[in-house]
Design a protein around this motif. Sequence first.
Motif, PDB file in Angstrom:
ATOM      1  N   MET A 135       8.000  11.838  56.566  1.00  0.00           N
ATOM      2  CA  MET A 135       9.243  11.717  57.328  1.00  0.00           C
ATOM      3  C   MET A 135      10.007  13.041  57.270  1.00  0.00           C
ATOM      4  O   MET A 135       9.931  13.780  56.285  1.00  0.00           O
ATOM      5  N   TYR A 136      10.763  13.307  58.348  1.00  0.00           N
ATOM      6  CA  TYR A 136      11.436  14.589  58.465  1.00  0.00           C
ATOM      7  C   TYR A 136      12.952  14.490  58.483  1.00  0.00           C
ATOM      8  O   TYR A 136      13.531  13.584  59.066  1.00  0.00           O
ATOM      9  N   THR A 137      13.544  15.479  57.846  1.00  0.00           N
ATOM     10  CA  THR A 137      14.954  15.785  58.026  1.00  0.00           C
ATOM     11  C   THR A 137      15.019  17.242  58.464  1.00  0.00           C
ATOM     12  O   THR A 137      13.989  17.923  58.533  1.00  0.00           O
ATOM     13  N   THR A 138      16.219  17.729  58.753  1.00  0.00           N
ATOM     14  CA  THR A 138      16.413  19.118  59.176  1.00  0.00           C
ATOM     15  C   THR A 138      17.383  19.790  58.210  1.00  0.00           C
ATOM     16  O   THR A 138      18.229  19.127  57.612  1.00  0.00           O
ATOM     17  N   ALA A 139      17.254  21.095  58.046  1.00  0.00           N
ATOM     18  CA  ALA A 139      18.215  21.874  57.257  1.00  0.00           C
ATOM     19  C   ALA A 139      18.277  23.282  57.838  1.00  0.00           C
ATOM     20  O   ALA A 139      17.435  23.674  58.661  1.00  0.00           O
ATOM     21  N   PHE A 140      19.268  24.028  57.397  1.00  0.00           N
ATOM     22  CA  PHE A 140      19.419  25.421  57.808  1.00  0.00           C
ATOM     23  C   PHE A 140      19.243  26.343  56.602  1.00  0.00           C
ATOM     24  O   PHE A 140      19.735  26.041  55.508  1.00  0.00           O
ATOM     25  N   LEU A 141      18.557  27.441  56.825  1.00  0.00           N
ATOM     26  CA  LEU A 141      18.580  28.556  55.875  1.00  0.00           C
ATOM     27  C   LEU A 141      19.696  29.476  56.348  1.00  0.00           C
ATOM     28  O   LEU A 141      19.701  29.914  57.503  1.00  0.00           O
TER      29      LEU A 141
END
Length: 309
Positions: A135-141
């Motif tokens: 399953m996926y989530t999103t994040a920012f670098l």
Amino acid sequence: MSSTTTRNGRRAIVAAGSVLAMTALAACSSVDEGGSGDGGGSTLSRLQDEGTVNVAYNGEKPYSYDDGGELTGATIELDRQIFGALGVDEVEGTQTEWNSLIPGLTAERYDTVSAGMSILPERCEQAAFAEPTIMYTTAFLVPEGNPDKLTDWQSVEGSDLTVAVTSGAIEDGYAKDTGVKTITVGDSTDGLNAVVAGRADAFALTGISIRALAESTDEPVEATEAFVAKIDGVSQVGAGSEVFRKGDTELLEAYNEELAKFTGDEAKWLEVMEPFGFTEAEFPPEGLTAEMLCEGDLEKISNELGLDS
């Protein structure tokens, strides 16, 4: 037998009017759907005979990547378990740019794609996906200190910020759907470099990949908290899995049968995935299928499975 070869063969048969050719064509077309299409038997049988499967990967940690000359990563280790159970002991890899993964698969440059690729309707038109595996989530670098205070997709939507995205990845689609200004990069290292050099204000990727990237570098960057992106008010429920050619039905079915032994047992799944930073948060929920994700009705999926929307 490729579709081009088939069409050319049919023209030749019509021109020649040969009963023998017609008989040969019938024999060729009766090959099991699990076959490679060249009349040489199924892909699964070939892999079992050779003892080796060649998987394409993008070099993205922690899914599939080269570590000092050794192919590793969560999807690679899962493949070693699954293909090993199918009698294929060796997993070899071909590193490929993201946008070329499926085209290279259909061109038979490798046997499967092992990159944690998101199951999306447009991709399902081109290739066949195993059942949801991650399953996926999103994040920012972002630069250290998160100067733009990014928290979710809405924090970049409508802004003048530039976000780096991997060409063809799901975050690229989010940006196009919401008008976010982007630059495209070839892989996670390019995304890191874009943020460090100031060419991008942030690099968007899956939460697990961004965490791994931030932890593996000494550059002054950090990972934001992971989130489920919302596009037009709809939670973007996402999952990734192994990718196969559409004609390799026997191989896909055999792979899914072994995969179910992991996705049906969280402890067994974590035994393989946890060393690469995956947690129960990435474990696929019961009832979610590749077919549902290929249909693409995310609101319906959230409602049916009781997922947080």
